[in-house]
Design an enzyme around this catalytic site. Sequence first.
Site, PDB file in Angstrom:
ATOM      1  N   THR A 111      -3.795   8.927 -41.675  1.00 29.17           N
ATOM      2  CA  THR A 111      -4.762  10.117 -41.298  1.00 29.17           C
ATOM      3  C   THR A 111      -5.000  10.609 -42.738  1.00 29.17           C
ATOM      4  O   THR A 111      -5.985  10.704 -42.939  1.00 29.17           O
ATOM      5  CB  THR A 111      -4.184  10.920 -40.322  1.00 29.17           C
ATOM      6  OG1 THR A 111      -3.938  10.301 -39.166  1.00 29.17           O
ATOM      7  CG2 THR A 111      -5.515  11.821 -40.028  1.00 29.17           C
ATOM      8  N   LYS A 114       2.420  25.607 -26.385  1.00 25.81           N
ATOM      9  CA  LYS A 114       2.959  26.552 -25.574  1.00 25.81           C
ATOM     10  C   LYS A 114       2.724  27.804 -26.390  1.00 25.81           C
ATOM     11  O   LYS A 114       2.495  29.023 -25.812  1.00 25.81           O
ATOM     12  CB  LYS A 114       4.534  26.374 -26.133  1.00 25.81           C
ATOM     13  CG  LYS A 114       5.217  27.573 -25.624  1.00 25.81           C
ATOM     14  CD  LYS A 114       7.023  27.284 -25.879  1.00 25.81           C
ATOM     15  CE  LYS A 114       7.674  28.446 -25.473  1.00 25.81           C
ATOM     16  NZ  LYS A 114       9.118  28.174 -25.299  1.00 25.81           N
ATOM     17  N   HIS A 118     -14.750  -0.865   7.912  1.00 29.20           N
ATOM     18  CA  HIS A 118     -13.819   0.340   8.177  1.00 29.20           C
ATOM     19  C   HIS A 118     -12.325  -0.116   7.748  1.00 29.20           C
ATOM     20  O   HIS A 118     -11.193   0.352   8.666  1.00 29.20           O
ATOM     21  CB  HIS A 118     -14.012   1.073   9.531  1.00 29.20           C
ATOM     22  CG  HIS A 118     -15.387   1.522   9.631  1.00 29.20           C
ATOM     23  ND1 HIS A 118     -15.842   2.332   8.888  1.00 29.20           N
ATOM     24  CD2 HIS A 118     -16.234   1.400  10.827  1.00 29.20           C
ATOM     25  CE1 HIS A 118     -17.042   2.668   9.308  1.00 29.20           C
ATOM     26  NE2 HIS A 118     -17.262   1.919  10.374  1.00 29.20           N
ATOM     27  N   ASP A 125       2.428  -8.213  30.105  1.00 26.37           N
ATOM     28  CA  ASP A 125       1.127  -8.174  30.160  1.00 26.37           C
ATOM     29  C   ASP A 125       0.133  -8.744  29.256  1.00 26.37           C
ATOM     30  O   ASP A 125      -0.910  -9.354  29.773  1.00 26.37           O
ATOM     31  CB  ASP A 125       0.736  -6.629  30.375  1.00 26.37           C
ATOM     32  CG  ASP A 125       1.142  -5.735  29.143  1.00 26.37           C
ATOM     33  OD1 ASP A 125       1.768  -6.257  28.143  1.00 26.37           O
ATOM     34  OD2 ASP A 125       0.921  -4.340  29.433  1.00 26.37           O
TER      35      ASP A 125
END
Length: 516
Positions: free
Chosen positions: A33, A134, A273, A470
């Site tokens: 930088t 902080k 859905h 069933d």
Amino acid sequence: MRALISVSDKNGIVEFAKKLQELGVQIISTGGTHKTLEQAGVKVTGISEVTGFPECLDGRVKTLHPNIHAGLLAMRSNPEHMKQLEELKIETIDIVVVNLYPFKETILKEGVTREVAIENIDIGGPTMLRSAAKNYQDVAVVVDPRDYDLVIDELKSGNGISLDTKFYLCSKVFAHTAHYDTLIAAYMKRERQDNNLPETFTMTFEKVQEMRYGENPHQKAAFYKEVVNTDGLLSSAVQLHGKELSFNNINDTNGALELLKEFEEPTVVACKHANPCGVGTGENVYEAYVKAYNSDPTSIFGGIVVMNRELDEKTAEEINKIFVEIVVAPSYSEKALEILKSKKNIRLLAIENITTKQDENSYDLKKVAGGILVQTIDSKLLSGELKTVTKKQPTEQEMKDLIMAWKIVKHTKSNAITIVKNGQSIGIGPGQVNRIWACKQAIEHAVEFLGEDSLKGATLASDAYFPFSDCVEAAAEAGITAIIQPGGSIRDNDSIEACDNHNMSMLFTDMRHFKH
């Protein structure tokens, strides 16, 4: 006023530093930088001039020094702090501009080694950010280049950077470092090949889009994606046409894609859905689409259509005859795109590698009030070999259809029953509070759209065991000849005996697929 600038992402940093300098701010900087700013004509003080100590260990140590962190953490309103700084000849630092080593970008590169990944874990950057944040009352800390203009505008006002803005910047810092550290922790877990659920659970996501509303118009919503392992998933989709996706669009499409990934042959899944309403397989995508459509031409209206082969012109013409919300394919022919784009509101998505499945150790999450339920995804289809428990064995075609029905029922909301014949779903009963209702619904579905004869020789799958006989009796009466279910009920023999009485075959998987 002094500003410390050390950034990996250098977008906009030269312009920002020049504006700070014009406002009388002294610039301190490090490494790359420092070089970038100096070459751009910005007057920069090197970090070693502030610390009195050279950068060392290939740049691993440069800002970890009391002259930096005391200058950040000293509370200007505390006379004792300021006295100590004066005695130690340390100056305050009022602005910190830091973004971190590109850890995410590094681990996303193909073939990156562990050594390279770990070398891109920033140490000094997060430490400076946390120190500055902080002490936000006295230090403005900028982690996001999008905030550069905000800082300059407030400095230009002559009143300095407001406390509210400093707190806003501070809150962004802790969100940023939490995201950064979570990525590192997740990477380490993958490297260890640790498949256990941890004592503390953290994940991180990045926002893809804000939404107009959530499941209902009064709810706020946004779509976030995971950072890694998104290949072939909805979060990696490219939208080619149409309005942006809604909350329900994304949820429903994801359900369709999960089911699609179970198939290798040309397959089309229609979804409504988050439940499949029609599934077809065939020699090509057109044949598969026709089967999916015909299985429920009512529910597919306004639904979602996904496929695992390129969408061609012929299939596009069929899709265009009705209204669908979303079409998803790995690719589209040029003519198919032209046809589908004739409708303004249809959403067209392309997902490369659409058949790629999630890693089996990926997580499925369900939020509950005050907590979260976490499980690994339901990645398996079968636990082992299928077991025929009846006198009659299924035919070759019935076996193919049974496996297809089992794939579909796995991705249908419980209690679920699916009926399949000749590579086509002909009846789906999703989300019922008892299994016989789901069974009757699936049978009625088939009769309504395909006629009673469609059920002759069909196959049926149940996502969990039959507590009573069933469902078998209802299936037999309809003409269904083969059933696949997990087994494991204390009354399994009732269902087996019923199948034998009706000359039906039944297979046990020893694995259930609840989906809630």
